[in-house]
Scaffold this motif. Sequence first.
Motif, PDB file in Angstrom:
ATOM      1  N   SER A   7      48.574  67.009  22.972  1.00  0.00           N
ATOM      2  CA  SER A   7      49.608  65.770  23.018  1.00  0.00           C
ATOM      3  C   SER A   7      50.390  66.530  23.715  1.00  0.00           C
ATOM      4  O   SER A   7      51.376  65.677  24.573  1.00  0.00           O
TER       5      SER A   7
ATOM      6  N   GLY B  70      52.716  65.051  27.746  1.00  0.00           N
ATOM      7  CA  GLY B  70      53.616  64.664  26.654  1.00  0.00           C
ATOM      8  C   GLY B  70      54.304  65.621  28.470  1.00  0.00           C
ATOM      9  O   GLY B  70      55.547  64.915  29.220  1.00  0.00           O
TER      10      GLY B  70
ATOM     11  N   CYS C   4      51.963  64.825  15.712  1.00  0.00           N
ATOM     12  CA  CYS C   4      51.536  63.875  17.016  1.00  0.00           C
ATOM     13  C   CYS C   4      52.753  62.274  17.457  1.00  0.00           C
ATOM     14  O   CYS C   4      53.658  61.988  17.341  1.00  0.00           O
ATOM     15  N   TRP C   5      52.091  61.737  15.951  1.00  0.00           N
ATOM     16  CA  TRP C   5      53.151  60.725  15.749  1.00  0.00           C
ATOM     17  C   TRP C   5      54.355  60.657  14.949  1.00  0.00           C
ATOM     18  O   TRP C   5      55.618  59.832  15.601  1.00  0.00           O
TER      19      TRP C   5
ATOM     20  N   GLN D 240      56.147  63.296  16.103  1.00  0.00           N
ATOM     21  CA  GLN D 240      57.145  64.182  16.477  1.00  0.00           C
ATOM     22  C   GLN D 240      57.029  62.839  17.487  1.00  0.00           C
ATOM     23  O   GLN D 240      58.476  62.816  18.241  1.00  0.00           O
ATOM     24  N   GLN D 241      56.567  61.903  18.270  1.00  0.00           N
ATOM     25  CA  GLN D 241      56.621  60.728  19.340  1.00  0.00           C
ATOM     26  C   GLN D 241      58.481  60.033  18.141  1.00  0.00           C
ATOM     27  O   GLN D 241      58.377  59.157  19.131  1.00  0.00           O
ATOM     28  N   THR D 242      57.766  59.456  17.535  1.00  0.00           N
ATOM     29  CA  THR D 242      58.661  58.164  16.947  1.00  0.00           C
ATOM     30  C   THR D 242      60.024  59.164  16.100  1.00  0.00           C
ATOM     31  O   THR D 242      60.948  58.190  16.379  1.00  0.00           O
TER      32      THR D 242
ATOM     33  N   PRO E 170      57.885  66.565  24.013  1.00  0.00           N
ATOM     34  CA  PRO E 170      57.524  65.547  24.850  1.00  0.00           C
ATOM     35  C   PRO E 170      55.930  65.497  24.500  1.00  0.00           C
ATOM     36  O   PRO E 170      55.116  66.703  24.006  1.00  0.00           O
TER      37      PRO E 170
ATOM     38  N   LEU F   3      52.290  63.085  24.078  1.00  0.00           N
ATOM     39  CA  LEU F   3      51.922  62.059  24.284  1.00  0.00           C
ATOM     40  C   LEU F   3      50.355  62.390  23.980  1.00  0.00           C
ATOM     41  O   LEU F   3      48.983  63.119  24.297  1.00  0.00           O
TER      42      LEU F   3
END
Length: 407
Positions: A44, A48, A346-347, A349-351, A368, A370
Amino acid sequence: MNVALLVARRYFFSKKKRNIINIISIIAMIGVGVGTMALIVVLSVFNGLEDLIKSLYGKFDPEIKITALQGKSFEANADLLNRIRQTPGVALITEVIEDNALLRYNDRQMVVKIKGVSDNFFQQNQIDSVIVDGDHRLKRDGKQYALIGRGVQYQLSIRPENPFSPLQFLYPKAGKKTIINPENAFRQIGIQAGGVFAIERQYDDQYVFVPLAFAQELLGYENKRTSIEVKTHNPANIDKVQAALQRTLGAGFQVLNSEQQHVSLLRAVKVEKLFVFVTFTFVLLIASINIFFSLSMLVLDKQKDIAILASMGADPGTIRRIFLTEGAIVAFTGAFVGLAVGGAICWIQQTYGLVSMGMTTSVVEAYPVLMRPMDFLLTAAAIILITLLVSIRPARKAAAISVRDHL
């Protein structure tokens, strides 16, 4: 009723005794879970980074770029430009002259890439959104300006819109062989810096944008252009427009989409991601060896049970499926937990961007990330394959146990 699943679940969830077999199974489950989680997170992150590269270059690069197949420039006559404009799907074209030139500012100098662009250039991209000082417009109140990268500004200590210290560009004159004064070997023109942009270091440290007429005069390109940049009506149809332009222009031109303009860099990221996937798959394989040991020991421990099942009519295929299912339960439980925890990390870190890049000059504050469904599917497929590899031998040994010798 699925006898293999029923017996395998009984072996897995039995609480009558917690011996070394159970401990090895738990260790195998934890190993598979940690490996799966790490694989999802790392893949991921690579996704990113790839997406970040595309987004950064998307602010600078056109949707489609037309260049000469041989040489660095081509004749951009009215017929050629009209054929490009009339190609279905083309919304806008920008003429570009790009070459190296020497830039002087006060007592400092450096070689830069000068990019002369026509007036509609900023309708092609998002450079106006990354201006950190001054104004992005190259023409204001009848006067020409240059737009410089932040790295160029730092190296030469340039003050934008300083009328007392214009930028001086020097470019070799064509056909000058014997010259007494070296200064006469260069064409020199001055222009005032109007703004500073900051996209990515590769661009910030070397690019200077100027009006097309200024570049023509400095570089002596006249009607020649180094590239034509194309914007389409609908980005979803870029491939169709690209193919139509290639047919229209013929074999003497290259028509490149955004990814093809940086094919080496993006390919390097994908190759690194592939190697990471292969490496972590081997890590999962090593972690799954514990499944092999636990199943082998379980076969030895349950020889009498196997003989009883066989005497009751269970065929060798059923015996094999019991132990294959046992291995699958251990591996898939760990894998499911690993996929869930990896997706949750991952969610988060994304948020929330908890893990910082740790660099004050970074274009993004946090790493980043993804997530892509294909990564989850490939990871699951790898775990299924590994589970079969480590479980099939103990399962065959179980199916080969003699009923007469163990009853």
